[in-house]
Design a protein around this motif. Structure first.
Motif, short mmCIF file in Angstrom:
data_model
loop_
_atom_site.label_atom_id
_atom_site.label_comp_id
_atom_site.label_asym_id
_atom_site.label_seq_id
_atom_site.Cartn_x
_atom_site.Cartn_y
_atom_site.Cartn_z
N GLU A 30 0.77 -1.23 -0.07
CA GLU A 30 0.12 -0.02 -0.10
C GLU A 30 0.83 1.18 0.11
N ILE A 31 2.04 1.28 0.71
CA ILE A 31 2.91 2.35 0.66
C ILE A 31 3.39 2.58 -0.69
N GLY A 32 3.87 1.34 -1.48
CA GLY A 32 4.16 1.31 -2.80
C GLY A 32 3.13 2.14 -3.59
N GLU A 33 1.93 1.90 -3.55
CA GLU A 33 0.90 2.57 -4.30
C GLU A 33 0.79 4.22 -3.90
N LEU A 34 1.02 4.48 -2.69
CA LEU A 34 1.23 6.02 -2.41
C LEU A 34 2.53 6.39 -3.27
N ALA A 35 3.77 5.70 -3.12
CA ALA A 35 4.89 6.18 -3.79
C ALA A 35 4.44 6.36 -5.37
N LYS A 36 3.74 5.47 -6.02
CA LYS A 36 3.43 5.20 -7.32
C LYS A 36 2.76 6.70 -7.65
N ASP A 37 1.83 6.98 -6.71
CA ASP A 37 0.93 8.18 -7.01
C ASP A 37 1.85 9.63 -6.92
N ALA A 38 2.55 9.55 -6.12
CA ALA A 38 3.58 10.49 -5.81
C ALA A 38 4.39 10.71 -6.83
N ASN A 39 5.08 9.61 -7.43
CA ASN A 39 6.28 9.62 -8.53
C ASN A 39 5.50 10.08 -9.84
N SER A 41 2.48 11.92 -10.16
CA SER A 41 1.81 13.21 -10.13
C SER A 41 3.14 14.25 -10.02
N THR A 42 4.25 13.96 -9.78
CA THR A 42 5.61 14.71 -9.74
C THR A 42 6.41 14.66 -10.66
N ASP A 43 6.06 13.95 -11.88
CA ASP A 43 6.82 13.66 -13.08
C ASP A 43 8.16 13.13 -12.45
N TYR A 44 7.99 12.16 -11.75
CA TYR A 44 9.19 11.46 -11.10
C TYR A 44 10.15 12.36 -10.24
N GLY A 45 9.56 13.40 -9.70
CA GLY A 45 10.51 14.34 -8.82
C GLY A 45 10.82 15.57 -9.61
N ALA A 46 10.58 15.67 -10.82
CA ALA A 46 10.80 17.02 -11.52
C ALA A 46 9.92 18.19 -10.91
N SER A 47 8.62 17.95 -10.34
CA SER A 47 7.97 18.70 -9.92
C SER A 47 7.21 18.63 -8.50
N PRO A 48 8.15 18.45 -7.72
CA PRO A 48 7.58 18.05 -6.30
C PRO A 48 6.49 18.88 -5.79
N GLU A 49 6.19 20.09 -6.20
CA GLU A 49 5.16 20.88 -5.70
C GLU A 49 3.85 20.47 -6.41
N SER A 50 3.66 19.89 -7.05
CA SER A 50 2.53 19.03 -7.77
C SER A 50 2.13 17.71 -7.15
N ILE A 51 2.85 17.27 -6.35
CA ILE A 51 2.44 15.94 -5.73
C ILE A 51 0.89 15.79 -5.43
N SER A 52 0.62 14.51 -5.46
CA SER A 52 -1.01 14.30 -5.45
C SER A 52 -0.84 12.84 -5.23
N VAL A 53 -1.79 12.41 -4.33
CA VAL A 53 -2.02 11.03 -3.91
C VAL A 53 -3.48 10.81 -3.76
N ASN A 54 -4.11 9.57 -4.05
CA ASN A 54 -5.50 9.39 -4.13
C ASN A 54 -5.87 9.13 -2.50
N GLU A 55 -7.09 9.76 -2.07
CA GLU A 55 -7.48 9.58 -0.69
C GLU A 55 -7.59 8.11 -0.50
N ASP A 56 -8.18 7.32 -1.41
CA ASP A 56 -8.33 5.77 -1.21
C ASP A 56 -7.21 5.09 -0.94
N GLU A 57 -6.01 5.53 -1.68
CA GLU A 57 -4.86 4.84 -1.15
C GLU A 57 -4.10 5.18 0.14
N ILE A 58 -4.76 6.34 0.71
CA ILE A 58 -4.32 6.80 2.21
C ILE A 58 -5.08 5.80 2.97
N GLY A 59 -6.48 5.85 2.62
CA GLY A 59 -7.29 4.76 3.47
C GLY A 59 -6.88 3.39 3.30
#
Length: 101
Positions: A30-39, A41-59
């Protein structure tokens, strides 16, 4: 913690007993799913300010963590309070909550 009790009841009602090792593997996935969302949404770290993770993944991650705590007979509320106390102590001692100093 009310949430842990809710998870424990759900696990019992649906006969979802599992050993702690499996619970830990599920949490890691599940943490891997969060990391996937982060990767992604940030274009693999190129745009860290645009991070987004799905609420259901947090759940899903919270569910997996509380399931692990339940399987280890650990009160998640007590564990969280211990962690906060530890961080407060570090801040008082070093001025920083991190353990790397």
């Amino acid at each position: 913690m009310k949430e842990q009790q809710t998870v424990a009841k759900f696990l019992a009602e649906h006969d979802m007993d599992a050993p702690p090792a499996y619970r830990l593997l599920d949490l890691t996935a599940e943490i891997g799913e969060l990391a996937k969302d982060a990767n992604e949404s940030t274009d693999y770290g190129a745009s860290p300010e645009s991070i987004s993770v799905n609420e259901d993944e947090i759940g899903d991650t919270l569910f997996a963590l509380l399931s692990l705590a339940e399987s280890l007979d650990i009160d998640a509320s007590n564990a969280l309070n211990e962690a906060i106390s530890k961080y407060e102590s570090r801040i008082e001692t070093t001025g920083d909550a991190g353990s790397g100093r």
